[in-house]
Design a protein around this motif. Structure first.
Motif, PDB file in Angstrom:
ATOM      1  N   ARG A 112       0.847  -1.190   0.000  1.00  0.00           N
ATOM      2  CA  ARG A 112       0.000   0.000   0.000  1.00  0.00           C
ATOM      3  C   ARG A 112       0.886   1.244   0.000  1.00  0.00           C
ATOM      4  O   ARG A 112       1.758   1.390   0.856  1.00  0.00           O
ATOM      5  N   ARG A 114       0.666   5.556  -0.368  1.00  0.00           N
ATOM      6  CA  ARG A 114      -0.206   6.719  -0.417  1.00  0.00           C
ATOM      7  C   ARG A 114       0.641   8.006  -0.452  1.00  0.00           C
ATOM      8  O   ARG A 114       1.579   8.155   0.333  1.00  0.00           O
ATOM      9  N   TRP A 145      -1.314   1.843  -5.210  1.00  0.00           N
ATOM     10  CA  TRP A 145      -1.025   3.250  -4.987  1.00  0.00           C
ATOM     11  C   TRP A 145      -2.273   4.120  -5.163  1.00  0.00           C
ATOM     12  O   TRP A 145      -3.196   3.782  -5.905  1.00  0.00           O
ATOM     13  N   LEU A 221       0.965   8.283   5.723  1.00  0.00           N
ATOM     14  CA  LEU A 221       1.299   8.476   4.311  1.00  0.00           C
ATOM     15  C   LEU A 221       2.772   8.166   4.056  1.00  0.00           C
ATOM     16  O   LEU A 221       3.629   8.386   4.913  1.00  0.00           O
TER      17      LEU A 221
END
Length: 284
Positions: A112, A114, A145, A221
């Motif tokens: 993942r 971000r 993404w 993030l």
């Protein structure tokens, strides 16, 4: 409703500059008065005011400021941006930040990732990053993404969401990426390009005022691009914005500012690792 603080002897021009600073953090000196008047000329006409002085009187004496706040901010904020602007930062994203994220997980396991473009203007920065992320995902499909772009200006957020640009603005995009990620056509007789749906599905834009903390943005993030906006703030606002945006990074995540803004980053939890690039301390 915003009420501009008044002091004895304040002119309406002073009150307007103070209003912009209070709302956006942008400090406009008196030397910018002609620029302000020029940019707001269309609002003078829209309000039916006889001249700029009458328009300012209407704003601050007759309650016009409440309905004019959005267009004033849209017209007085600077929205200079380019695709692949300061390309070294995108090289760092491609060659260090994303590979490090992928390396944290076993190959083939979903990763993942971000990214937040915190002063996204018309979207060139976010779409540049999106093209690069999508290209990496061609060979590393485990890369999950997504990108968020935010800006105080409603007008530029609308344009970024539409994702349509004159072809001259798209010239910095390498041909390989243009052919894969930009659809071409015409608009009002001019050649334009639009970002492909594949990328538009993974990038979203919204309005956000960096002066209004805490931010309604997820934490953890991997990267925050906060480029070429800090230069418009005075030092206390710079420190506040850096602290607030850094709070949204995961430990080991990266804050990226403009090359000319590196000296504004004085945050004990951020360590500089490249020009304009700071890594958040802690275990990733």
């Amino acid at each position: 409703m915003y009420a501009a603080p008044q002091r004895p002897g304040d002119s309406h021009r002073v009150m307007l500059r103070r209003f912009v600073h209070d709302v956006t953090g942008i400090k406009l000196p008196a030397t910018k008065d002609l620029m302000i008047e020029s940019r707001l000329r269309r609002r003078v006409l829209a309000a039916g005011a006889a001249d700029f002085r009458s328009y300012l009187h209407w704003l601050f004496e007759d309650g016009g400021l409440e309905q004019e706040t959005v267009p004033i901010i849209d017209l007085l904020t600077t929205n200079k941006t380019d695709f692949f602007r300061e390309p070294a930062h995108f090289d760092f994203l491609m060659n260090r930040i994303v590979p490090d994220a992928l390396a944290r997980a076993a190959r083939g396991r979903q990763t993942r990732f971000r990214l937040w473009s915190a002063a996204s203007s018309t979207g060139a920065e976010a779409w540049t990053a999106a093209m690069l992320m999508a290209r990496i995902a061609l060979t590393r499909p485990e890369l999950d993404w997504a990108i968020l772009g935010t800006d105080i200006s409603h007008g530029v957020v609308e344009r970024a969401t539409l994702a349509v640009y004159p072809m001259e603005e798209l010239r910095p995009v390498p041909q390989e990426l243009r052919e894969r990620y930009i659809m071409t056509g015409e608009r009002n007789g001019r050649p334009v390009g639009r970002i492909v749906p594949e990328l538009r599905a993974r990038v979203r834009f919204g309005n956000l005022n960096l002066m209004e903390t805490p931010y309604p943005v997820e934490t953890g993030l991997d990267a925050v691009f906060l480029r070429n906006v800090l230069i418009y703030f005075d030092p206390p606002v710079q420190a506040s914005v850096i602290r607030a945006t850094a709070a949204h990074l995961r430990p080991g995540g990266y804050l990226i500012v403009g090359h000319s803004e590196s000296m504004t980053v004085r945050h004990g939890g951020l360590h500089q690792v490249a020009p304009g690039v700071f890594q958040k301390q802690g275990e990733s």
